[in-house]
Design an enzyme around this catalytic site. Structure first.
Site, mmCIF file in Angstrom:
data_model
loop_
_atom_site.group_PDB
_atom_site.id
_atom_site.type_symbol
_atom_site.label_atom_id
_atom_site.label_comp_id
_atom_site.label_asym_id
_atom_site.label_seq_id
_atom_site.Cartn_x
_atom_site.Cartn_y
_atom_site.Cartn_z
ATOM 1 N N CYS A 56 0.831 -1.207 0.000
ATOM 2 C CA CYS A 56 0.000 0.000 0.000
ATOM 3 C C CYS A 56 0.868 1.262 0.000
ATOM 4 O O CYS A 56 1.853 1.353 0.738
ATOM 5 C CB CYS A 56 -0.920 -0.001 1.222
ATOM 6 S SG CYS A 56 -2.057 1.400 1.225
ATOM 7 N N CYS A 60 0.220 5.000 6.913
ATOM 8 C CA CYS A 60 -0.424 4.825 8.227
ATOM 9 C C CYS A 60 0.579 4.137 9.175
ATOM 10 O O CYS A 60 1.008 3.003 8.907
ATOM 11 C CB CYS A 60 -1.686 3.989 8.078
ATOM 12 S SG CYS A 60 -2.744 4.551 6.719
ATOM 13 N N CYS A 63 0.242 0.447 10.317
ATOM 14 C CA CYS A 63 -0.182 -0.608 9.391
ATOM 15 C C CYS A 63 0.963 -1.438 8.795
ATOM 16 O O CYS A 63 1.863 -0.904 8.149
ATOM 17 C CB CYS A 63 -1.007 -0.005 8.262
ATOM 18 S SG CYS A 63 -1.701 -1.308 7.201
ATOM 19 N N CYS A 100 -16.140 -9.874 5.868
ATOM 20 C CA CYS A 100 -15.565 -8.542 5.641
ATOM 21 C C CYS A 100 -14.295 -8.671 4.802
ATOM 22 O O CYS A 100 -13.370 -9.386 5.203
ATOM 23 C CB CYS A 100 -15.189 -7.885 6.963
ATOM 24 S SG CYS A 100 -16.538 -7.831 8.130
ATOM 25 N N CYS A 131 -19.273 -7.042 3.840
ATOM 26 C CA CYS A 131 -18.661 -5.771 4.227
ATOM 27 C C CYS A 131 -17.364 -5.659 3.430
ATOM 28 O O CYS A 131 -16.695 -6.672 3.193
ATOM 29 C CB CYS A 131 -18.356 -5.765 5.724
ATOM 30 S SG CYS A 131 -17.530 -4.247 6.270
ATOM 31 N N CYS A 191 -19.607 1.123 8.747
ATOM 32 C CA CYS A 191 -18.833 0.518 9.817
ATOM 33 C C CYS A 191 -17.649 1.461 9.981
ATOM 34 O O CYS A 191 -16.840 1.609 9.061
ATOM 35 C CB CYS A 191 -18.387 -0.875 9.398
ATOM 36 S SG CYS A 191 -17.211 -1.611 10.554
ATOM 37 N N ARG A 263 -17.848 -3.020 18.141
ATOM 38 C CA ARG A 263 -17.078 -4.260 17.938
ATOM 39 C C ARG A 263 -15.755 -4.210 18.680
ATOM 40 O O ARG A 263 -14.971 -3.275 18.533
ATOM 41 C CB ARG A 263 -16.827 -4.510 16.453
ATOM 42 C CG ARG A 263 -16.084 -5.839 16.230
ATOM 43 C CD ARG A 263 -15.909 -6.214 14.763
ATOM 44 N NE ARG A 263 -17.188 -6.269 14.091
ATOM 45 C CZ ARG A 263 -17.543 -5.463 13.094
ATOM 46 N NH1 ARG A 263 -16.711 -4.584 12.628
ATOM 47 N NH2 ARG A 263 -18.729 -5.564 12.558
#
Ligand code: SAM
Ligand code: DTB
Ligand code: SF4
Length: 347
Positions: A56, A60, A63, A100, A131, A191, A263
């Site tokens: 990616c 972040c 991550c 998801c 999701c 979400c 969650r």
């Protein structure tokens, strides 16, 4: 039936005061809210699959999938429909009600959306809720996903607006809000949550929850992730968060967004069963189930099954909630919609 004020104008001081309550008092209050709106013994179970892994371009700091950090994550291109179906069937057989799918993109290109649409159609046809979390959406993407049968779009604001710039530099907080708006306008369920344990202050944890609760509509699902500290990421050595502070964060989220499903998300692998039990008492009504999150480990299914048994919890479909009457906070709020489907009908 009970009456609830769904509020979208929580002040920082009010939220700080909730965090500062004596622990038992906070939990008592959160649990009262929880059992008014939800079956306190029911836990919605979602299974995650990384359908496009690593590589990616974003930065972040938490991550493991950011290309710029050396984390040992093996990059993998978008999975085929058939390969995803095998995993979705296994998740359904293991008892998940929602599947998801995550992709390590800044955001999908038009051709990516065309392929994810095929994947969503196929997973949906298994009878699972769907999701997807694909990053920032472009023009028309949310609508295409909705038309394919996608139920939820996950897009986290991740942290407080005033901490965001210390964690992510390749996009800003407003970019996230723009995608969330597109998701809501397409009629997808949202979400949206964040991560704690990244070295933020309690005021910043409160700021994250304030930003979530003051969105134009409360997210249907609110994932509260505990940072999974991964070697090679800038947050690998983030200061450890007191587990009771994590429980407080769940409790405050429960109070601020009474009809949303909170969650207990990433971070359970290293969490004591007793801390998880406190999270369920404080208002968590959902978990990720299965041995992997996206790239990191989650508790073995046997451990979760045993925990459910010990705590008399059972997995449910996300739809089976109690009916609740919503009393608007003031007339300015009349267009707001509670996240909870039966509340919408009753409103
Ligand atoms: N790339 C897309 C995006 O960022 O929106 C979707 C996938 S991204 C991995 C989904 C979410 O996973 C992030 O928003 C973040 O909240 C969560 N996440 C990622 N790494 C994490 C970690 N190490 N610990 C806890 N949560 C994490
Ligand atoms: C969310 O809030 N947490 C999940 C899901 N939404 C996509 C992701 C957690 C990822 C944890 C790190 C990893 O496994 O790569
Ligand atoms: Fe990329 Fe999403 Fe990871 Fe950020 S959280 S680096 S956008 S995969």
């Amino acid at each position: 039936m009970s009456e609830t004020i769904i509020r979208h104008h929580w002040s920082g001081d009010e939220i700080a005061a909730l965090f500062a309550l004596p622990f038992n008092q906070l939990l008592h209050r959160a649990h009262e809210v929880h059992r008014t709106h939800h079956d306190e013994n029911a836990v919605q179970v979602s299974t995650l699959l990384s359908i496009k892994t690593g590589g990616c371009p974003e930065d972040c700091a938490y991550c493991p999938q950011a290309a710029r950090y050396d984390t040992g994550v093996q990059a993998h291109k978008l999975m085929s429909v058939d390969a995803v179906l095998v995993r979705a069937k296994a998740a359904r057989e293991a008892g998940a009600s929602r599947f998801c799918m995550g992709a390590a993109w800044r955001g999908p290109k038009d051709r990516d959306i065309a392929r994810v649409v095929e994947i969503v159609r196929a997973v949906k046809s298994l009878g699972l809720e769907t999701c997807a979390t694909l990053g920032l959406l472009g023009e028309g993407h949310a609508q295409k996903l909705k038309d394919a049968g996608l139920d939820y779009y996950n897009h986290n604001i991740d942290t407080a607006p005033d901490f965001y710039g210390e964690v992510i530099h390749t996009r800003d907080f407003q970019d996230r809000l723009n995608t969330l708006k597109q998701v809501r306008e397409a009629g997808l369920k949202t979400c949206c949550g964040g991560i704690v344990g990244m070295g933020e202050t309690r005021a910043q944890r409160a700021g994250l929850l304030q930003a979530l609760a003051n969105l134009p509509a409360h997210p249907h699902s609110v994932p509260i992730n505990h940072l999974v500290a991964v070697a090679g990421t800038p947050l690998a050595d983030a200061e450890k968060l007191d587990p009771f502070e994590f429980v407080r964060t769940i409790a405050v989220a429960r109070i601020l967004m009474p009809c949303s499903v909170v969650r207990l998300s990433a971070g359970r692998q290293k969490m004591d069963d007793a801390v998880q039990a406190l999270c369920f008492y404080a208002g968590a009504g959902s978990i990720f189930y299965g041995e992997k999150l996206l790239t990191t480990d989650n508790p073995q299914m046997e451990r979760d099954q045993a925990l459910f048994q010990r705590l008399d919890l059972y997995p449910v479909e996300s739809k089976s909630m109690e009916e609740t009457v919503i009393v608007r906070a003031d007339s300015m709020m009349m267009t707001d919609r509670c996240a909870h489907e039966s509340c919408e009908e009753a409103a």
